[in-house]
Design a protein around this motif. Structure first.
Motif: not given
Ligand code: SAH
Ligand code: ZN
Ligand code: ZN
Ligand code: ZN
Ligand code: ZN
Length: 462
Positions: A332-345, A167-173
């Motif tokens: 500005s921030m867009m509403d699109y929710q970016v999804d990940y493969d290996n992120h449990a949450l 988590k703390k260094t690479n956090a490759q999601y």
């Protein structure tokens, strides 16, 4: 380095860096990249200071820019520390010894030979995360390895390599395919031809593989990432070993030049910077690096884009909105929710979707960022941007105020919209979760900026 490290362990907690930058928070504050900073294996170290109630307290010190976990890199030096010649020499040697076994050039040559091998002789060591030649098999016999590495596998290194999830260094999601495809389609629809992929190996890979397949696919990508394993699969024109917390090119001037050349093609036109950094914080360090990349781009068009900013997508959780806007007011921030493969949450499960807190921040005109209607996004004609289906336009705020995709409610006392689960607390004089503890803390929460709770118990993280 022993002495310095010993001193460090009694000092500020580097793990607290996440909340460090916010003025007022107790902990560590990032002072930035000093011109005379000492280097660790990850390039110039960053300058920090311990703070208490918003004030600098104690000696300033240097620590590794990339690794927020001491286990990954324990570089430490007081700013005013006198470092002996012997220690400097030892440090230089240490830094040299902590570089990868092969150079990028060597890896490119290895790749060229590797693809000439018959399938049966192509192996990949899973323990060393390295392509293996028959002559090297012996050394890796007791390691797990994959056989018959196909061209398709070589073209999707993000599947072959295991994600560095520490988590703390690479956090490759890694992006879920759907989100990656969405990003690429958006980039193409917006007319871009080149993508500077900073910490987005999967997007880079998708572009590279399409470019090698179709003649009419015109988009090109250059990947900048600290994960050197990728140098086994990409040439110096396709990948630079780069640290985005200190804008450091490990490959020196030649690598920097490759990046510059990429940005300057086509007179600097139709290029976008896309980045998805580790979420741990240090927004200030990231912003400084991105500004330097943007400045590198700007050196091109002496006539062209005079006062324009280089187009950018910064992919980051919504609760960092105010931090990003501090450094990039035009975003500005867009509403699109970016999804990940290996992120449990953050990944969407089999049954229905989890809400991802990750968004796209951009300096492009929001109305140009078309979000998929099939996924429930709609266009708000008043706000002139696409919003989540649950994001209702508030008449009082005159804006679509939800940040997390759920319908928010307006609080007349706070004079703004708040999360549906919040109630106005007269004690704290703001809205909060009903079961929050009313405690006055000097500093606001790092995540949402509100008083009454710390980052670890921030309701916006729940
Ligand atoms: N969603 C992206 C990956 C984002 S994960 C995708 O699918 O393409 C964060 C990425 O940033 C990882 O690739 C990681 O290797 C890289 N990274 C982490 N720390 C970095 C640093 N200090 N400098 C450059 N890249 C870094
Ligand atoms: Zn380091
Ligand atoms: Zn609206
Ligand atoms: Zn409102
Ligand atoms: Zn309120």
């Amino acid at each position: 380095e022993g002495g310095g490290n010993m001193a460090a362990s009694g000092e500020g907690d580097l793990e607290g860096l996440c909340g460090a930058e916010r003025p007022g928070a107790g902990g560590l504050a990032l002072l930035g990249l000093a011109p005379s900073a000492p280097s660790c294996p990850h390039g110039p170290a960053l300058l920090f200071v311990k703070t208490s109630q918003g004030k600098e307290e104690g000696r300033r010190f240097y620590a590794c820019s990339a690794c927020r976990d001491r286990k990954d890199c324990n570089f430490f030096q007081w700013e005013d520390e006198k470092v002996s010649e012997t220690r400097l020499a030892a440090r230089e040697e240490y830094n040299r010894n902590h570089q990868p076994p092969f150079t990028h050039r060597q890896n490119v040559e290895r790749y060229k030979s590797f693809v000439l091998l018959p399938l049966s002789k192509r192996r990949f060591c899973q323990e060393c995360q390295q392509l293996l030649f028959p002559a090297e098999w012996e050394k890796h016999l007791d390691h797990q390895f994959l056989c018959n590495i196909s061209t398709a596998q070589l073209k999707s290194p993000s599947q072959l390599l295991y994600p560095l999830e520490n988590k703390k260094t690479n956090a490759q999601y890694l992006f879920a395919d759907r989100s990656c495809q969405f990003l690429l389609d958006l980039i193409i629809d917006l007319g871009f031809r080149r993508v500077l992929s900073v910490g987005t190996p999967r997007l880079h890979e998708m572009i590279q593989s399409k470019a090698s397949q179709g003649e009419d696919f015109r988009v090109r990508s250059l990947l900048l990432d600290i994960d050197f394993r990728y140098s086994q699969f990409y040439t110096e024109d396709e990948f630079c070993h780069y640290n985005m917390f200190n804008h450091y090119f490990f490959g020196g001037e030649a690598a920097r030049e490759a990046c510059r050349k990429f940005l300057h093609q086509d007179n600097g036109g139709r290029v976008i910077l896309v980045t998805d950094p580790p979420f741990g914080g240090l927004v200030g360090a990231l912003a400084a690096s991105f500004k330097k990349l943007m400045a590198m781009w700007k050196e091109t068009g002496k006539e062209g884009h005079n006062n324009q900013e280089m187009p950018m997508f910064w992919i980051f959780p919504y609760f960092f909105e105010s931090r990003i806007l501090e450094f990039f007011p035009s975003f500005s921030m867009m509403d699109y929710q970016v999804d990940y493969d290996n992120h449990a949450l953050y990944k969407h499960g089999k049954t229905g979707r989890r809400q991802s807190p990750v968004r796209i921040f951009t300096n492009l005109t929001p109305s140009m960022i078309v979000l998929p209607v099939e996924e429930g996004y709609r266009f708000c004609t008043i706000c002139q941007r696409y919003v989540s289906s649950g994001n209702q336009h508030c008449e009082i705020c005159n804006s679509c105020t939800s940040k997390d995709g759920r319908r928010w409610k307006h609080c007349v006392l706070c004079k703004k919209c708040v999360k549906p689960s919040w109630f106005h607390c007269n004690n704290c004089n703001c809205c909060a979760l009903q079961n929050h503890t009313c405690e006055k803390t000097y500093a606001g929460c790092f995540v949402c900026g509100k008083a009454g709770h710390k980052r670890s118990t921030c309701p916006s993280l729940s």
